[in-house]
Design a protein around this motif. Structure first.
Motif, PDB file in Angstrom:
ATOM      1  N   ILE A   4      67.103  25.629 -67.516  1.00 13.82           N
ATOM      2  CA  ILE A   4      67.976  25.492 -68.672  1.00 13.82           C
ATOM      3  C   ILE A   4      67.186  24.853 -69.811  1.00 13.82           C
ATOM      4  O   ILE A   4      66.601  23.782 -69.636  1.00 13.82           O
ATOM      5  CB  ILE A   4      69.204  24.623 -68.328  1.00 13.82           C
ATOM      6  CG1 ILE A   4      70.073  25.344 -67.291  1.00 13.82           C
ATOM      7  CG2 ILE A   4      70.023  24.323 -69.578  1.00 13.82           C
ATOM      8  CD1 ILE A   4      71.319  24.582 -66.911  1.00 13.82           C
ATOM      9  N   PRO A   5      67.142  25.497 -70.967  1.00 11.97           N
ATOM     10  CA  PRO A   5      66.460  24.879 -72.103  1.00 11.97           C
ATOM     11  C   PRO A   5      67.211  23.637 -72.557  1.00 11.97           C
ATOM     12  O   PRO A   5      68.375  23.426 -72.194  1.00 11.97           O
ATOM     13  CB  PRO A   5      66.496  25.980 -73.172  1.00 11.97           C
ATOM     14  CG  PRO A   5      67.660  26.840 -72.793  1.00 11.97           C
ATOM     15  CD  PRO A   5      67.739  26.801 -71.298  1.00 11.97           C
ATOM     16  N   VAL A  16      69.262  17.066 -74.344  1.00 19.91           N
ATOM     17  CA  VAL A  16      70.201  17.402 -73.273  1.00 19.91           C
ATOM     18  C   VAL A  16      70.108  18.894 -72.988  1.00 19.91           C
ATOM     19  O   VAL A  16      69.535  19.660 -73.767  1.00 19.91           O
ATOM     20  CB  VAL A  16      71.649  17.033 -73.655  1.00 19.91           C
ATOM     21  CG1 VAL A  16      71.786  15.531 -73.880  1.00 19.91           C
ATOM     22  CG2 VAL A  16      72.108  17.806 -74.893  1.00 19.91           C
ATOM     23  N   SER A  17      70.684  19.301 -71.884  1.00 18.51           N
ATOM     24  CA  SER A  17      70.725  20.719 -71.564  1.00 18.51           C
ATOM     25  C   SER A  17      71.460  21.479 -72.661  1.00 18.51           C
ATOM     26  O   SER A  17      72.389  20.961 -73.286  1.00 18.51           O
ATOM     27  CB  SER A  17      71.426  20.934 -70.218  1.00 18.51           C
ATOM     28  OG  SER A  17      72.681  20.273 -70.187  1.00 18.51           O
ATOM     29  N   ALA A  18      71.036  22.720 -72.920  1.00 24.65           N
ATOM     30  CA  ALA A  18      71.618  23.512 -74.000  1.00 24.65           C
ATOM     31  C   ALA A  18      73.089  23.834 -73.760  1.00 24.65           C
ATOM     32  O   ALA A  18      73.810  24.185 -74.693  1.00 24.65           O
ATOM     33  CB  ALA A  18      70.830  24.808 -74.190  1.00 24.65           C
ATOM     34  N   LEU A  19      73.529  23.709 -72.532  1.00 18.11           N
ATOM     35  CA  LEU A  19      74.953  23.785 -72.190  1.00 18.11           C
ATOM     36  C   LEU A  19      75.351  22.493 -71.485  1.00 18.11           C
ATOM     37  O   LEU A  19      74.607  22.002 -70.631  1.00 18.11           O
ATOM     38  CB  LEU A  19      75.238  24.959 -71.247  1.00 18.11           C
ATOM     39  CG  LEU A  19      75.440  26.362 -71.808  1.00 18.11           C
ATOM     40  CD1 LEU A  19      75.707  27.330 -70.667  1.00 18.11           C
ATOM     41  CD2 LEU A  19      76.584  26.396 -72.803  1.00 18.11           C
ATOM     42  N   GLY A  20      76.501  21.963 -71.853  1.00 17.90           N
ATOM     43  CA  GLY A  20      77.029  20.797 -71.167  1.00 17.90           C
ATOM     44  C   GLY A  20      78.256  21.174 -70.362  1.00 17.90           C
ATOM     45  O   GLY A  20      78.857  22.227 -70.569  1.00 17.90           O
ATOM     46  N   LEU A  21      78.630  20.302 -69.431  1.00 17.24           N
ATOM     47  CA  LEU A  21      79.814  20.529 -68.609  1.00 17.24           C
ATOM     48  C   LEU A  21      80.932  19.607 -69.065  1.00 17.24           C
ATOM     49  O   LEU A  21      80.814  18.380 -68.990  1.00 17.24           O
ATOM     50  CB  LEU A  21      79.499  20.276 -67.135  1.00 17.24           C
ATOM     51  CG  LEU A  21      80.661  20.489 -66.151  1.00 17.24           C
ATOM     52  CD1 LEU A  21      81.131  21.944 -66.166  1.00 17.24           C
ATOM     53  CD2 LEU A  21      80.253  20.074 -64.739  1.00 17.24           C
ATOM     54  N   GLY A  22      82.012  20.191 -69.558  1.00 15.12           N
ATOM     55  CA  GLY A  22      83.206  19.435 -69.907  1.00 15.12           C
ATOM     56  C   GLY A  22      84.073  19.279 -68.676  1.00 15.12           C
ATOM     57  O   GLY A  22      84.496  20.273 -68.072  1.00 15.12           O
ATOM     58  N   ASP A  47      72.304  20.680 -60.238  1.00 15.76           N
ATOM     59  CA  ASP A  47      71.248  21.432 -59.561  1.00 15.76           C
ATOM     60  C   ASP A  47      70.645  22.499 -60.468  1.00 15.76           C
ATOM     61  O   ASP A  47      69.454  22.817 -60.373  1.00 15.76           O
ATOM     62  CB  ASP A  47      71.791  22.095 -58.294  1.00 15.76           C
ATOM     63  CG  ASP A  47      72.121  21.103 -57.189  1.00 15.76           C
ATOM     64  OD1 ASP A  47      71.645  19.948 -57.269  1.00 15.76           O
ATOM     65  OD2 ASP A  47      72.870  21.470 -56.265  1.00 15.76           O
ATOM     66  N   ALA A  48      71.477  23.058 -61.350  1.00 10.89           N
ATOM     67  CA  ALA A  48      71.014  24.106 -62.262  1.00 10.89           C
ATOM     68  C   ALA A  48      70.253  23.541 -63.452  1.00 10.89           C
ATOM     69  O   ALA A  48      69.620  24.287 -64.195  1.00 10.89           O
ATOM     70  CB  ALA A  48      72.202  24.922 -62.758  1.00 10.89           C
ATOM     71  N   GLY A  49      70.322  22.217 -63.640  1.00  7.42           N
ATOM     72  CA  GLY A  49      69.628  21.593 -64.768  1.00  7.42           C
ATOM     73  C   GLY A  49      70.530  21.151 -65.896  1.00  7.42           C
ATOM     74  O   GLY A  49      70.043  20.717 -66.947  1.00  7.42           O
ATOM     75  N   VAL A  50      71.853  21.247 -65.709  1.00 14.14           N
ATOM     76  CA  VAL A  50      72.775  20.715 -66.705  1.00 14.14           C
ATOM     77  C   VAL A  50      72.686  19.194 -66.671  1.00 14.14           C
ATOM     78  O   VAL A  50      72.794  18.581 -65.601  1.00 14.14           O
ATOM     79  CB  VAL A  50      74.223  21.170 -66.417  1.00 14.14           C
ATOM     80  CG1 VAL A  50      75.208  20.457 -67.343  1.00 14.14           C
ATOM     81  CG2 VAL A  50      74.352  22.680 -66.561  1.00 14.14           C
ATOM     82  N   THR A  51      72.485  18.590 -67.820  1.00 16.06           N
ATOM     83  CA  THR A  51      72.380  17.126 -67.861  1.00 16.06           C
ATOM     84  C   THR A  51      73.555  16.467 -68.566  1.00 16.06           C
ATOM     85  O   THR A  51      73.837  15.295 -68.326  1.00 16.06           O
ATOM     86  CB  THR A  51      71.084  16.694 -68.568  1.00 16.06           C
ATOM     87  OG1 THR A  51      71.074  17.200 -69.906  1.00 16.06           O
ATOM     88  CG2 THR A  51      69.866  17.214 -67.825  1.00 16.06           C
ATOM     89  N   LEU A  52      74.251  17.179 -69.446  1.00 12.09           N
ATOM     90  CA  LEU A  52      75.320  16.578 -70.244  1.00 12.09           C
ATOM     91  C   LEU A  52      76.662  16.750 -69.549  1.00 12.09           C
ATOM     92  O   LEU A  52      77.134  17.867 -69.336  1.00 12.09           O
ATOM     93  CB  LEU A  52      75.359  17.216 -71.630  1.00 12.09           C
ATOM     94  CG  LEU A  52      76.428  16.693 -72.598  1.00 12.09           C
ATOM     95  CD1 LEU A  52      76.249  15.197 -72.858  1.00 12.09           C
ATOM     96  CD2 LEU A  52      76.387  17.476 -73.911  1.00 12.09           C
TER      97      LEU A  52
END
Length: 348
Positions: A4-5, A16-22, A47-52
């Motif tokens: 994930i960029p 932060v990851s270019a996509l975050g999880l709400g 695991d996929a690299g989401v940090t936010l």
């Protein structure tokens, strides 16, 4: 997708990851949830690299923060990976009703103390008032967050659903990492005034509602809307109302043709559109299940060219959605809608 960029969260915030999880829907407002699947979805995101990870202290009256605590505790080292964004200030009663917002400095510090305990952490990465308190100058609220930063309890100041002038005043008080605000193909009001001011000041946008609460996900049908539970706030949302719904699902059908032409899903092309708006915009996807998360992550592989963007614009022109994004009483609480760039009756 191999990784994930990342994108910068403002001129002063972290990458932060270019996509975050709400994470809101894992605890509140969207009907019944599966706790184990929620935790598994957070783990899959990490695991996929989401940090936010985005939450609010009033999501399920603390339930969401406790859920994130348990998810992170089950994965040693994941707290250091995660950038936890917390909204505070919403006042609720035992029935779940909203009673307004409290941005007084003493309240800010009180809310933070409870969030730190529920999250099981010694710091909050980004801290933001959920809605501007009309009775408290934003300088006082942001000043209190700055004091929490000085004391080591918070890392960065965030804002939520405020207008351009409020962004200016807040940024003059303390460095602001990001403004969290609704932004999607069917909610584009920030483009007129708010987004240009954020860019002038080096403030990123974390965009929520990128699928308009599932409306433009490609998974919503008239039947599924009719079956929404009484505990799902979309049942009373203007865009899901009879009449408005038919017009909005017609937009989704038009968008589906564009998505089919690219061999992607409707949700993926809708998220990819938000991603295409600039490196200073980080979409938050509200996935509650691993399959929905995987679908949204697939948007990172969708590169939209000029022809794609033109086709999307023809399918879903700015301002074409029927209905406001919130019910009238909630719209009245949005400082962002008082800005000249978003005020008025425009649907987007």
């Amino acid at each position: 997708m191999t990784s994930i960029p990342t994108r910068p969260l403002g001129a002063t915030g972290p990458r932060v990851s270019a996509l975050g999880l709400g994470c809101m829907g894992m605890s509140a407002l969207y009907g019944p949830v599966d706790r184990q699947e929620s935790i598994a979805t957070i783990h899959a995101a990490l695991d996929a690299g989401v940090t936010l990870l985005d939450t609010g202290d009033f999501y399920g009256m603390g339930h969401n923060e406790l859920l994130i605590r348990d998810a992170l505790a089950a994965r040693p080292g994941s707290r250091d990976q995660a950038v936890v964004s917390v909204k505070f200030g919403a006042l609720r009663d035992p029935s779940g009703a909203f009673l307004g917002y409290d941005g007084r400095p003493a309240a800010v510090k009180n809310f933070a103390a409870y969030s730190l305990q529920r999250l099981g952490t010694d710091h909050i990465d980004v801290y933001r008032l959920a809605r501007l308190d009309p009775d408290v100058p934003v300088e006082e609220t942001v000043g209190a967050v700055r004091e929490l930063i000085d004391a080591g309890y918070v890392r960065h100041v965030g804002l939520s659903e405020v207008g351009a002038e409020t962004v200016r005043r807040a940024a003059a008080t303390a460095p602001v990492a990001d403004l969290q605000i609704e932004y999607s193909l069917v909610s584009r009001g920030i483009e007129d005034e708010i987004l240009p001011v954020c860019r002038e000041l080096g403030v990123s946008v974390t965009a929520y509602g990128v699928l308009s609460r599932g409306l433009i996900s490609g998974h919503m049908t008239r039947e599924s809307v009719r079956d929404l539970s009484a505990h799902d706030f979309r049942a009373a949302s203007p865009r899901f109302a009879t009449g408005n719904l038919d017009r909005n699902l017609a937009l989704v059908d038009a968008l589906r043709q564009v998505a089919d032409g690219r061999g992607v899903t409707v949700a993926q092309i809708a998220v990819a559109w938000v991603l295409s708006r600039g490196e200073d915009i980080v979409p938050l996807v509200g996935a509650r299940r691993r399959d929905r998360l995987a679908e949204s992550l697939g948007a990172l592989d969708v590169v939209l060219g000029a022809d794609d963007l033109a086709a999307i614009e023809r399918a879903v022109p700015a301002g074409s959605a029927a209905g406001e994004r919130y019910a009238p009483e909630q719209m009245a609480m949005l400082d962002s809608e008082k800005s000249s760039g978003t005020a008025g009756s425009r649907a987007g």
